[in-house]
Design an enzyme around this catalytic site. Sequence first.
Site, PDB file in Angstrom:
ATOM      1  N   LYS A 118       0.829  -1.206   0.000  1.00  0.00           N
ATOM      2  CA  LYS A 118       0.000   0.000   0.000  1.00  0.00           C
ATOM      3  C   LYS A 118       0.867   1.260   0.000  1.00  0.00           C
ATOM      4  O   LYS A 118       0.525   2.263  -0.634  1.00  0.00           O
ATOM      5  CB  LYS A 118      -0.942  -0.019   1.200  1.00  0.00           C
ATOM      6  CG  LYS A 118      -2.040  -1.077   1.114  1.00  0.00           C
ATOM      7  CD  LYS A 118      -2.958  -1.015   2.328  1.00  0.00           C
ATOM      8  CE  LYS A 118      -4.137  -1.962   2.196  1.00  0.00           C
ATOM      9  NZ  LYS A 118      -3.729  -3.378   2.146  1.00  0.00           N
ATOM     10  N   GLU A 202      -3.313   6.459   8.782  1.00  0.00           N
ATOM     11  CA  GLU A 202      -4.198   7.267   7.958  1.00  0.00           C
ATOM     12  C   GLU A 202      -5.287   7.892   8.820  1.00  0.00           C
ATOM     13  O   GLU A 202      -5.654   7.346   9.871  1.00  0.00           O
ATOM     14  CB  GLU A 202      -4.894   6.417   6.886  1.00  0.00           C
ATOM     15  CG  GLU A 202      -4.063   6.063   5.696  1.00  0.00           C
ATOM     16  CD  GLU A 202      -4.861   5.311   4.644  1.00  0.00           C
ATOM     17  OE1 GLU A 202      -4.352   5.179   3.530  1.00  0.00           O
ATOM     18  OE2 GLU A 202      -5.988   4.866   4.947  1.00  0.00           O
ATOM     19  N   ARG A 294      -5.633  -8.444  -9.915  1.00  0.00           N
ATOM     20  CA  ARG A 294      -6.206  -9.735 -10.294  1.00  0.00           C
ATOM     21  C   ARG A 294      -7.668  -9.523 -10.658  1.00  0.00           C
ATOM     22  O   ARG A 294      -8.189  -8.413 -10.557  1.00  0.00           O
ATOM     23  CB  ARG A 294      -6.116 -10.713  -9.124  1.00  0.00           C
ATOM     24  CG  ARG A 294      -6.745 -10.145  -7.841  1.00  0.00           C
ATOM     25  CD  ARG A 294      -6.811 -11.136  -6.714  1.00  0.00           C
ATOM     26  NE  ARG A 294      -7.132 -10.527  -5.438  1.00  0.00           N
ATOM     27  CZ  ARG A 294      -8.347 -10.151  -5.052  1.00  0.00           C
ATOM     28  NH1 ARG A 294      -9.378 -10.308  -5.868  1.00  0.00           N
ATOM     29  NH2 ARG A 294      -8.547  -9.608  -3.861  1.00  0.00           N
TER      30      ARG A 294
END
Length: 501
Positions: A118, A202, A294
Site C-alpha cells: 500500500k 491514515e 487480479r
Amino acid sequence: MKKINKILVANRGEIALRVMRSAREMGIKTVAIYSEADRQALHVRFADEAVCVGPPASSASYLRAEVILETCKRLGVDAVHPGYGFLSENAGFAQMVEDAGITFIGPSPYAIELMGSKLAAKAAVAQYNIPMVPGTEGAISDVEEAKNIASQIGFPILIKASAGGGGKGMRVVENVAEFEEQMKLAVSEATSAFGDGSVFIEKYIGSPRHIEIQVLGDTHGNIVHLFERECSIQRRHQKVVEEAPSAVLTPELRAEMGRCAVDVAKACQYKGAGTVEFLLDENLNFYFLEMNTRLQVEHPVTEQITGLDLVKEQIKIAQGEPLSFSQEDLAIYGHALELRVYAEDPANNFLPDIGTLTTYKRPQGLGVRVDDGFEEGMEIPIYYDPMIAKLVTFGKDRQEAIEKMIRAIDEYQITGIETTLPFGKFVMEHEAFRSGKFDTKFIERYFKDPSVLKATPSQEEEELAAVLAALFAGQAKATTGTTPNAAPASGVSEWRRNRLK
C-alpha cells in the site's frame, strides 16, 4: 502475438470453473489442479485434464508453486490463470511462470509487487494528482513518533498493515491513550498474516462507501475503465453484496474516478484486468485506497452491465492482442447485483457453518446468474474460503435487479448448512439499501439483532414434518377413507409452499 492453446487454472471452485468455461468457448483446452479434498469437485470434472497436487491444506496443494509449474511443463501448458486468492497476487509465482517460458494471465511481477504494498502504491501514483487519505508517507515503527503524527492528523486514526488485506493488521484508534497498545497489536497481526510488520497511519474516514473501478490494460499501452462497483455491504471488512453501477455516483464523479483509476494503472504499466479501490465519504469526496492486481470475486456485475467477458479479455491481452474497444465505446447498460452465498450463519456473527449440501437447487430465469462449484450432496470443505456461490441478478434498472434478487433468493434451496441467503434478502428489503443511503457501517447500524432474519427449518425439521404429515394422513385415511390436505397438482406440499413464501 502468442496463441494460447492450453491453460492451467491454478485455483479451485467456482472461479476455476468460471475461467474454464470461457476458455472452452475460445477453443482452449484446460488443466485443473486439485487437492485430495476436491477430488470430486466440479472444476476437476469439467477440465480436459486434472492433476492432484497434494493433501487438503492449501499450503500442501494449491500454494505449491513448484508442483504447479512441474505440472505445466509435463502437460505442455501454454499459460496459467491464477483466478483470485491463493497465488494470484504472488509476484514470485508470476515471475516463476514467466521464467519457465509460460504465459501468466495477469499483470507483470513488477506491477503485482508494486501494488501489493500500500505504501509503494501510494508513492507510485503520487505524480498523478490522485486524492489520498491524509496520513504518513511511509512505514513507521517508532511508537512515540507514530503517536505524535496521529495527534497531528487528528483522532480517530487508522493503523494499517502495508502488505495487508481483508482487515488483517488494521486497527481503528479513537484516542491517544489506546494508541500504543493498538499499534503493537497491528504490527503483530501484520507480521503473523503477511510476514511483514510494516504499518502506516491514515485519517479514519468514519462511514465511507467502498467504490471500486474495474480497469483493463493491454500490452500496447491502451488502458480503459469499465465503470464502478459499489461494495459497501461488508462483514469483517470483506464484501457480501456488490452492485454496478453505484446508486450515488454522478456521471461527472464516475468519469473523474475512472480517470484516476486509469492513471493508477498507468503508474505501474498495468496489463490485464485489475481493480482500483476508493473510499467515498458522505460529501462524495473520494480517496485512493489500493489496487488489486487480479480478477475480483465481484467481476460478474461488471460483465452484466458492459456485456464483456472479463476472462476472455484477460486471455486476449495475455496473447498480445490489443483491446478491441476504446473508452468512448463503453457504456453502462442496466443494473446488476451480486450476493456472495457463504456457508456462514448470519445469526451467529457470520461464523462458518461447514457441512453437507443436503439440498442444493439453483434459482433460474431471465436475469439470474449463479457462479458456483458445488452440487447437491457435496461437502463444503473446512480447508478453504466458505463461499458456495455468487448469485447475480440483472435488470433494466436498480429496482428491477433488486426484485429479481429477492425472487432468486427465495428460489435458491439450500439445506444442511446455514448460508448468507437470508441476510441477502434482509439487505434487499431494507429501506437504507433500497434508497441507496448506506455505507460500510450497514451491518453495524442495521443488523444489530439477527433475529430479524426469517427462520427457515433445518433438514431435520423438514424430515420430521414429512414423517408427521405421512402419519397424520395414514390415520385420517384409516378413519374416513380419504386423505386430507392432499398435495396439489404441482406436487408441492402445503407445508413446503408456506416455507418458500
